[in-house]
Design a protein around this motif. Structure first.
Motif, mmCIF file in Angstrom:
data_model
loop_
_atom_site.group_PDB
_atom_site.id
_atom_site.type_symbol
_atom_site.label_atom_id
_atom_site.label_comp_id
_atom_site.label_asym_id
_atom_site.label_seq_id
_atom_site.Cartn_x
_atom_site.Cartn_y
_atom_site.Cartn_z
ATOM 1 N N LEU A 68 0.852 -1.195 0.050
ATOM 2 C CA LEU A 68 -0.082 -0.040 -0.110
ATOM 3 C C LEU A 68 0.959 1.432 0.143
ATOM 4 O O LEU A 68 0.409 2.212 0.460
ATOM 5 C CB LEU A 68 -0.911 0.093 1.132
ATOM 6 N N ALA A 69 2.040 1.001 -0.597
ATOM 7 C CA ALA A 69 3.003 2.336 -0.502
ATOM 8 C C ALA A 69 2.555 3.484 -1.113
ATOM 9 O O ALA A 69 2.576 4.421 -0.345
ATOM 10 C CB ALA A 69 4.386 1.827 -1.050
ATOM 11 N N ASP A 70 1.775 3.344 -2.254
ATOM 12 C CA ASP A 70 1.167 4.567 -3.007
ATOM 13 C C ASP A 70 0.311 5.206 -1.874
ATOM 14 O O ASP A 70 -0.065 6.461 -1.944
ATOM 15 C CB ASP A 70 0.555 4.054 -4.349
ATOM 16 N N VAL A 71 -0.709 4.400 -1.311
ATOM 17 C CA VAL A 71 -1.872 4.812 -0.435
ATOM 18 C C VAL A 71 -1.321 5.810 0.670
ATOM 19 O O VAL A 71 -1.593 6.894 0.925
ATOM 20 C CB VAL A 71 -2.889 3.531 -0.119
ATOM 21 N N GLU A 72 -0.476 5.095 1.202
ATOM 22 C CA GLU A 72 0.423 5.657 2.358
ATOM 23 C C GLU A 72 1.165 7.064 2.126
ATOM 24 O O GLU A 72 1.065 7.951 2.789
ATOM 25 C CB GLU A 72 1.247 4.638 3.098
ATOM 26 N N ALA A 89 2.688 3.645 11.415
ATOM 27 C CA ALA A 89 1.907 2.667 11.669
ATOM 28 C C ALA A 89 0.272 2.943 11.490
ATOM 29 O O ALA A 89 -0.380 2.168 11.033
ATOM 30 C CB ALA A 89 2.198 2.134 13.195
ATOM 31 N N LEU A 90 0.033 3.901 12.196
ATOM 32 C CA LEU A 90 -1.418 4.319 11.844
ATOM 33 C C LEU A 90 -1.818 4.721 10.688
ATOM 34 O O LEU A 90 -2.951 4.504 10.156
ATOM 35 C CB LEU A 90 -1.601 5.656 12.873
ATOM 36 N N ARG A 91 -0.750 5.363 9.793
ATOM 37 C CA ARG A 91 -1.119 5.726 8.369
ATOM 38 C C ARG A 91 -1.411 4.371 7.624
ATOM 39 O O ARG A 91 -2.148 4.388 6.750
ATOM 40 C CB ARG A 91 0.044 6.380 7.925
ATOM 41 N N HIS A 92 -0.670 3.317 8.091
ATOM 42 C CA HIS A 92 -0.652 2.156 7.369
ATOM 43 C C HIS A 92 -1.987 1.599 7.582
ATOM 44 O O HIS A 92 -2.932 1.011 6.854
ATOM 45 C CB HIS A 92 0.312 0.946 7.961
ATOM 46 N N ARG A 93 -2.734 1.432 9.055
ATOM 47 C CA ARG A 93 -3.941 1.078 9.452
ATOM 48 C C ARG A 93 -4.813 1.806 8.729
ATOM 49 O O ARG A 93 -5.798 1.385 8.069
ATOM 50 C CB ARG A 93 -4.011 1.681 10.867
ATOM 51 N N ILE A 114 -9.175 1.982 3.624
ATOM 52 C CA ILE A 114 -9.763 2.705 2.309
ATOM 53 C C ILE A 114 -10.178 1.600 1.381
ATOM 54 O O ILE A 114 -9.810 0.693 1.161
ATOM 55 C CB ILE A 114 -8.554 3.632 1.899
ATOM 56 N N GLU A 115 -11.257 2.228 0.889
ATOM 57 C CA GLU A 115 -11.953 1.458 -0.628
ATOM 58 C C GLU A 115 -11.949 2.512 -1.564
ATOM 59 O O GLU A 115 -12.077 3.789 -1.196
ATOM 60 C CB GLU A 115 -13.189 0.782 -0.169
ATOM 61 N N ALA A 116 -11.662 2.071 -2.761
ATOM 62 C CA ALA A 116 -11.766 3.199 -3.773
ATOM 63 C C ALA A 116 -12.630 3.066 -5.008
ATOM 64 O O ALA A 116 -12.926 1.893 -5.152
ATOM 65 C CB ALA A 116 -10.339 3.191 -4.689
ATOM 66 N N ILE A 150 -10.598 -2.791 -2.867
ATOM 67 C CA ILE A 150 -10.558 -3.087 -1.213
ATOM 68 C C ILE A 150 -8.927 -3.072 -0.867
ATOM 69 O O ILE A 150 -8.214 -4.012 -0.993
ATOM 70 C CB ILE A 150 -11.078 -4.315 -0.714
ATOM 71 N N MET A 151 -8.532 -1.932 -0.271
ATOM 72 C CA MET A 151 -7.061 -1.590 -0.179
ATOM 73 C C MET A 151 -6.373 -2.633 0.750
ATOM 74 O O MET A 151 -5.276 -2.928 0.500
ATOM 75 C CB MET A 151 -6.832 -0.143 0.173
ATOM 76 N N ALA A 152 -7.213 -2.766 1.566
ATOM 77 C CA ALA A 152 -6.769 -3.711 2.626
ATOM 78 C C ALA A 152 -6.238 -4.886 2.271
ATOM 79 O O ALA A 152 -5.440 -5.804 2.678
ATOM 80 C CB ALA A 152 -7.842 -3.923 3.781
ATOM 81 N N SER A 153 -6.846 -5.436 0.980
ATOM 82 C CA SER A 153 -6.439 -6.944 0.470
ATOM 83 C C SER A 153 -5.140 -6.650 -0.387
ATOM 84 O O SER A 153 -4.709 -7.770 -0.856
ATOM 85 C CB SER A 153 -7.744 -7.299 -0.469
ATOM 86 N N ALA A 154 -4.746 -5.513 -0.762
ATOM 87 C CA ALA A 154 -3.660 -5.375 -1.554
ATOM 88 C C ALA A 154 -2.538 -6.139 -0.975
ATOM 89 O O ALA A 154 -1.904 -6.309 0.087
ATOM 90 C CB ALA A 154 -3.069 -3.848 -1.772
ATOM 91 N N SER A 155 -1.725 -7.274 -1.935
ATOM 92 C CA SER A 155 -0.741 -8.082 -1.415
ATOM 93 C C SER A 155 0.300 -8.072 -2.666
ATOM 94 O O SER A 155 0.279 -7.849 -3.731
ATOM 95 C CB SER A 155 -1.139 -9.296 -1.245
#
Lengths: 618, 227
Positions: free
Chosen positions: A5-9, A24-28, A33-35, B72-77
């Motif tokens: 999720l590097a781009d999102v973070e 850590a919270l930014r990762h959380r 997030i849903e796009a 669903i970003m959480a699923s990105a792996s």
């Protein structure tokens, strides 16, 4: 390599308030997030919807419209919407529509609440009151903690002379020549790039002349090796302690380890002479208009120093006004020395921003004179001569003549008390907003010198003008005038969004903010019979009289502090760049928190304008 | 599930010797009449040592779940793959920034496939220039005793070409107008971290959602409109 999720973070890290989260919270946050992608024209939120989602624009733009279909905001990349309904749990108040195709990130309330619970900084961003948010906008910048004392000024601000450097193979005689050529009292002695010592005029006296040393020797023989240095960003106080403790008079200042200048005890002394108190005392002692003018030449520099010393920007107009008042009083004194005593009691009046003590660095004159009704017949000629001396003097001291001739040298604005009362009586029936605009400046009025009782009688007449709701033509014309200013909606990308939705390159802090705000506070104050001129004081009195709620008073005061501070900082920055100060602020030059605070301030003003229109219908 | 797909799944189940894939094949796949809004998809991207499915191999796999019209970003792996049968990363390291030393921490191809297959159950697959992902995946599956994937593949590159041809004629591939970058730029989608497999998968998923929006939205568009 980075996480999936590097781009999102990365985007969150650049986007307030998510930038306040730790990694850590930014990762959380990123994992919550849903796009989605929606086409231009799609409505994302409807008025009345219940909303449990935080929306963040990753790409594209939206507009917000209220239930009347009025545009109330325009938002672009990195901006959130749906926040208000999320925080309050109340139904959505504006319709949010995409005006460009958009990539929209959403975060469910559960995740948003969890972030707020986990990060107090993030939470604070949302819970601060409107007034706190407004003021946070101004206070984000000056980080100088403790305060107002000039001795907290960074030493680098005081450097007067360019640094003069010689090398260790310079002779004493050559060094003395260099000092006198550059008119400095000390030299830095370098070997290559590194500092070896300093030589001062004292060394020439004590270590050369007094000891009969040969001036052909190297400065190395008389220099003080390994001098004490301090970083130029440290407060003056530290420099004073360092110099006094060691009995030295010269202190090399460094930036990033390199010597950038020499601070002298004399520089520290001149700091004191720029203190507003000292300046005011000097003004009182000035023996001629020329003396006054040369003292006044220091004022722009004082302006910068006050800011640098950590004084809050919104306080600076008060200091500038105090100085302007002092200059005026001194000129009146000088005029009386020249003309003899006044033939009758009088008061010197000021109007507009000087009366409100809200002056910025460049202000035209706005003044007048009132004298007793029982003055002798030829008194006006004497007052005209005095007004001439004072107004010319002000012009010479950096306060230019009023282009609209609102000065005591103009006959209409140099009147016996009855003349002024006639003015106000006439004005109280003026029904036309255009005409009201020309006279509204007189409704901010204060006596700077003379018989304050005379001015008090004028103020009373002024107060009666506003209180006459029955004949309310004047006050409603004033209200309509105050409500007519075009106050922006906010910012969109690099633009200011004007109230009709068009994008503008710059924000006119005065015309789009301060002017409508001071005008509408004036109307409300007059309506309440309040005659003090200062905007903050008017707000405080209206609060005391229960004419304003605490919330409204806080909001108006906060908006005023924010706009005043921004204007002061804008002017300081323009002067630093050697430009003539104006009121045009480039939205690209202000921080995200300032943008947000300004958006709130505009909202406060626009709501107050709407209130005026409701209370003073046509 | 259509009859055809039922037969395809049954055949695949019979020939499959890979336990992880056998479990996958229990799940019904979306029918061609399924609307995007009711469908789950996995956007997939492989970083490979080259384009030859027999001699090159996968060095990283990235994916993200798309549920209806939501990524669903959480699923990105992202999983790095070590392949002891092949030579080092060689020249492609220049493109991917993945060095042999990174791969020391990577998973066996088989472990990666097991994780990926678990994600693919009952879902369509989205990829940009899907032939690569499809080719490498099927080659690897067969090597491990499995069988070709019966899942529908949605190729955002082919979709883009169709959408563009609808507008202005053909012959775009050669001009480089159909790369993932070019497609995203044309649609105003933001920059992304190229050549991270997960970022590429998210990038393809975003492009897919933009294409679905252009085709009339997730409520209207069906799987048959997409592949």
């Amino acid at each position: 390599m980075n996480s999936a999720l590097a781009d999102v973070e990365k985007f969150l890290a650049q986007t307030p308030p998510f930038d306040l989260l730790d990694p850590a919270l930014r990762h959380r946050a990123a994992t919550a997030i849903e796009a989605t992608y929606r086409r231009k024209g799609t409505a994302l939120l409807e008025i009345g919807d219940s909303n449990a989602t935080l929306y963040l624009l990753r790409r594209g733009a939206v507009e917000a419209h209220d239930r009347h279909g009025n545009l109330v905001g325009r938002y672009g990349e990195g901006e959130s919407f749906g926040v208000q309904s999320l925080l309050t749990g109340k139904p959505v108040r504006s319709r949010i529509t995409l005006i460009e195709d958009g990539l929209i990130w959403s975060m469910p309330q559960v995740a948003f609440d969890a972030l707020r619970a986990a990060s107090s900084e993030f939470d604070t961003h949302y819970i601060r009151s409107l007034e706190e948010r407004l003021i946070a906008g101004v206070q984000a910048k000056p980080k100088n903690s403790s305060g107002h004392e000039l001795f907290m000024t960074p030493m680098g601000e005081l450097l007067r002379h360019p640094l003069v450097v010689v090398t260790t193979d310079t002779t004493i005689a050559e060094a003395a020549g260099v000092m006198s050529e550059h008119a400095v009292s000390s030299l830095l002695v370098n070997e290559g790039d590194s500092v070896r010592g300093i030589v001062t005029d004292r060394d020439l006296r004590n270590r050369v002349l007094a000891q009969g040393r040969d001036p052909a020797q190297s400065v190395r023989e008389i220099m003080t090796t390994d001098p004490v240095t301090l970083d130029a960003s440290r407060p003056v106080l530290e420099g004073i302690i360092a110099m006094a403790g060691r009995g030295i008079h010269h202190l090399p200042l460094t930036r990033d380890g390199r010597v950038v200048g020499m601070l002298t005890t004399r520089d520290v002394m001149t700091l004191q002479t720029r203190h507003p108190l000292y300046l005011a005392a000097q003004i009182q002692k000035a023996g001629s208009i020329e003396d006054l003018a040369s003292i006044c030449a220091e004022v722009p520099r004082l302006f910068e120093l006050l800011l640098a010393s950590g004084m809050r920007a919104e306080q600076i107009p008060k200091v500038l006004t105090t100085i302007n008042d002092a200059v005026m009083r001194r000129l009146i004194g000088l005029a009386q020395q020249q003309l003899g005593p006044a033939p009758a009691p009088f008061a010197w009046l000021v109007f507009g921003s000087q009366a409100r003590a809200e002056q910025s660095i460049k202000t035209d004159q706005d003044n007048g004179l009132v004298y007793a009704d029982d003055a002798p017949a030829n008194a006006d000629a004497w007052f005209a001569s005095m007004a001439r001396i004072v107004c010319d003097g002000l012009n010479g001291c950096g306060y230019p003549y009023c282009p609209g001739k609102i000065m005591a040298i103009t006959d209409a604005w140099r009147q016996p008390l009855s003349g002024w009362l006639d003015h106000f009586r006439k004005w109280s029936t003026v029904p036309d907003p255009e005409a009201v605009l020309r006279i509204s400046i007189f409704f901010d009025l204060r006596a700077v010198d003379g018989e304050h009782a005379l001015a008090a009688q004028i103020s009373r007449a002024l107060g009666e003008c506003g209180a006459r709701r029955d004949k309310g033509a004047f006050i409603s014309a004033l209200a309509r005038q105050a409500a007519s200013y075009d106050v922006p909606l906010g910012f969109f990308r690099r633009f200011v969004v004007a109230s009709q939705g068009e994008n503008r390159e710059t924000l006119d802090v005065k015309a789009s903010g301060l002017l409508p705000l001071t005008d509408l506070v004036r109307v409300r104050a007059l309506e309440a019979g309040i005659t003090v001129p200062s905007t903050q004081e008017r707000i405080a009195q209206m609060l005391d009289m229960n004419r304003l709620s605490h919330t409204d008073a806080d909001r108006l005061a906060g908006a005023h502090i924010l706009l005043t501070g921004l204007r002061v900082r804008l002017h300081a920055e323009q002067m630093r760049r050697g430009e003539k100060p104006d009121n045009h602020l480039d939205p690209r030059e202000i921080s995200h928190s300032e943008r947000e605070a300004l958006r709130e301030a505009f909202l406060v003003i626009r709501e107050a304008q709407q209130g005026l229109l409701l209370d003073f219908p046509r | 599930m259509s009859t055809l797909q039922g037969i395809r799944l049954a055949l695949a189940r019979r020939s499959c010797k890979l336990p992880a894939q056998q479990r996958l094949l229990e799940h019904p796949l979306p029918a061609r009449g399924t609307r995007v809004t009711d469908m789950e998809m996995v956007a997939l991207d492989f970083e490979t040592t080259g384009l030859d499915t027999r001699n090159d191999h996968i060095i990283a796999a990235g994916w993200v779940l798309v549920r209806g019209d939501r990524i669903i970003m959480a699923s990105a792996s992202e999983i790095r793959v070590r392949d002891d049968t092949a030579e080092g990363v060689g020249q492609s390291a220049v493109i991917h920034g993945i060095l042999d030393s990174d791969l020391n921490e990577a998973a066996e191809a088989e472990a990666m496939i097991e994780q990926l297959l678990a994600e693919l159950a009952g879902r369509a697959i989205i990829a940009h220039a899907a032939a690569i992902e499809r080719g490498f995946l099927n080659t690897l599956l067969r090597r491990l005793g499995g069988t070709s994937l019966p899942n529908p593949f949605i190729d955002t590159m082919i979709l883009e070409r169709q959408l563009l041809e609808g507008e202005r004629g053909s012959g775009r591939e050669r001009q480089g107008e159909l790369t993932l970058d070019a497609c995203r730029t044309r649609r105003g989608l933001p920059d992304y971290q190229r050549h991270s497999a997960a970022a590429d998968a998210v990038a393809a998923a975003e492009l897919f959602l933009a294409q679905v929006a252009q085709l009339g939205g997730a409520q209207k568009v069906m799987l048959r409109d997409l592949c």
